[in-house]
Write a protein that holds these residues in place. Sequence first.
Motif, short mmCIF file in Angstrom:
data_model
loop_
_atom_site.label_atom_id
_atom_site.label_comp_id
_atom_site.label_asym_id
_atom_site.label_seq_id
_atom_site.Cartn_x
_atom_site.Cartn_y
_atom_site.Cartn_z
N LYS A 1 -4.68 -26.04 -26.96
CA LYS A 1 -5.34 -26.85 -25.93
C LYS A 1 -6.53 -27.64 -26.48
CE LYS A 1 -5.39 -23.27 -22.97
NZ LYS A 1 -4.27 -22.40 -23.38
N GLU A 2 -7.30 -27.03 -27.38
CA GLU A 2 -8.43 -27.77 -27.92
C GLU A 2 -7.97 -28.94 -28.80
OE1 GLU A 2 -12.45 -27.13 -30.66
OE2 GLU A 2 -11.60 -25.41 -29.57
N ARG B 1 -8.94 -32.78 -28.08
CA ARG B 1 -9.55 -33.66 -29.09
C ARG B 1 -8.71 -34.92 -29.30
NH1 ARG B 1 -13.48 -32.91 -32.74
NH2 ARG B 1 -13.61 -30.68 -32.27
N VAL C 1 -17.38 -29.09 -26.86
CA VAL C 1 -16.57 -27.99 -26.34
C VAL C 1 -17.47 -26.96 -25.67
CG1 VAL C 1 -14.94 -26.17 -26.93
CG2 VAL C 1 -14.90 -28.34 -28.19
N ASP D 1 -17.05 -23.24 -24.16
CA ASP D 1 -16.19 -22.07 -23.99
C ASP D 1 -16.68 -21.32 -22.76
OD1 ASP D 1 -14.60 -19.87 -24.09
OD2 ASP D 1 -15.22 -19.22 -26.09
N PHE E 1 -15.33 -30.98 -22.89
CA PHE E 1 -14.13 -30.16 -22.79
C PHE E 1 -14.51 -28.76 -22.32
CE2 PHE E 1 -11.01 -27.39 -25.27
CZ PHE E 1 -10.06 -27.42 -24.25
N ASP F 1 -13.23 -25.40 -21.86
CA ASP F 1 -12.12 -24.53 -22.23
C ASP F 1 -12.16 -23.25 -21.41
OD1 ASP F 1 -9.88 -23.72 -23.54
OD2 ASP F 1 -10.91 -23.12 -25.38
#
Length: 435
Positions: free
Chosen positions: A167-168, A172, A187, A189, A230, A232
């Motif tokens: 997914k990362e 990206r 990102v 987390d 992002f 996550d």
Amino acid sequence: MQSAQVQALVSYLEQEAQPMIVLDTDYNILAANTAYQRQFGGTGQAAAGQKCFRVSHHYDVPCDLAGEHCPMKKALEKRGPDRVLHIHHTPRGPEHVDVELRPIFDESRSVVGYVERLATVRTASPRASAEGLVGRSAAFMEALSALQRVAPSMLPVLLLGESGTGKELFARALHESSPRANGPFVVVDCSGLTETLFESELFGYERGAFTGAVARKHGLVETAHGGTLFLDEIGDVPPGMQVKLLRLIETGSYRRVGGIEARHADFRLVAATHKPLRQMVADGRFRQDLYYRISAYPIHLPALRERRDDIPLLVESFLQRAARDGRALSVTPDAVRQLQAHDWPGNIRELRNVLERASLFADDNVIGVGQLPAPDGGIAPPAVAATAGDRRKPLSDAELARLSAGFSGTRRELAAAAGLSERSLYRRLRDIGAG
């Protein structure tokens, strides 16, 4: 189409920065602009007269007869533009190419030709690569195509898939394909953070906001200004923080912890989760309004078992990374076939871990079946397992003789399968007269 019409159209296409060609209704390339010639090689005159499917795919028949989506056929049926992601042959080898085809009409509204725009996808490769996304299976192509469509927009994207599906990397690639590619990719987390820690990490804090806040700290929202944020594992966001996250997305503003000044946020939102958010909404564990805000454009990322054809590419990509780190590894065909037969509940992350672990036992730099985990889940080859419970009993002379007689691989692979070094295998086979 008449020659004068073609030349007039090509003159117009010369103003376009992207590669473009003109086709007739029989798949013949009539002309190509300079951008096409520069990116895909040759000249417009050299391409003219050739079939598009022969140049792009090396096919002898149109794409739809070769089992692929043919944009010309679809554009004719729709009497409008059609778009598809294909793998084209280029001077640099096979590449993912985003193809958009638009029909050309005459005065009677009959289709007399097509204009095709081609954009090479730089963030993914249909060949083994030590960097970025790798794949060419139908399931992978579907996800990559969805990503290419949404990348130019500012629409929030939700990446859905099992843990370990990359997914990362997809996030990206989305960032790098967007107009914000020159901005930061940040990102967050979301797993394992308390509400207080999550808020201070996301929004930052002012000096003295709490014990230990001896200086002002910029939050990740501020760090992502002009780029992509992002989130996550967004399914792990604490309930109390979901409200503040919703406010951030809706208003585009936030406050640092301990601050009173409203600050403007400027980021593209991409979120990801392996959790069933719809069920969590129904259970009251995830806010419905936040869910609809983040899921404007969901993309399903396939599990590795849905793209088994990509496993050899992923294995070769791992070998390239190993070579970059100074170790020339190889994997036997039998080992690759065994890897393809596995279901991979941990997906690409599990595959990478298995290969890294197997490489530790590949004393001769060859990963064979003997270096792979046992079907029962053992974590090391039997000959070097850490405990007595994990250790396979040494093969008897009769068992080794039978294995040797029916083995079609190399001596090195036979040694790995028997759990022996090549030197020990040689001595054992010599002693039992099977050498």
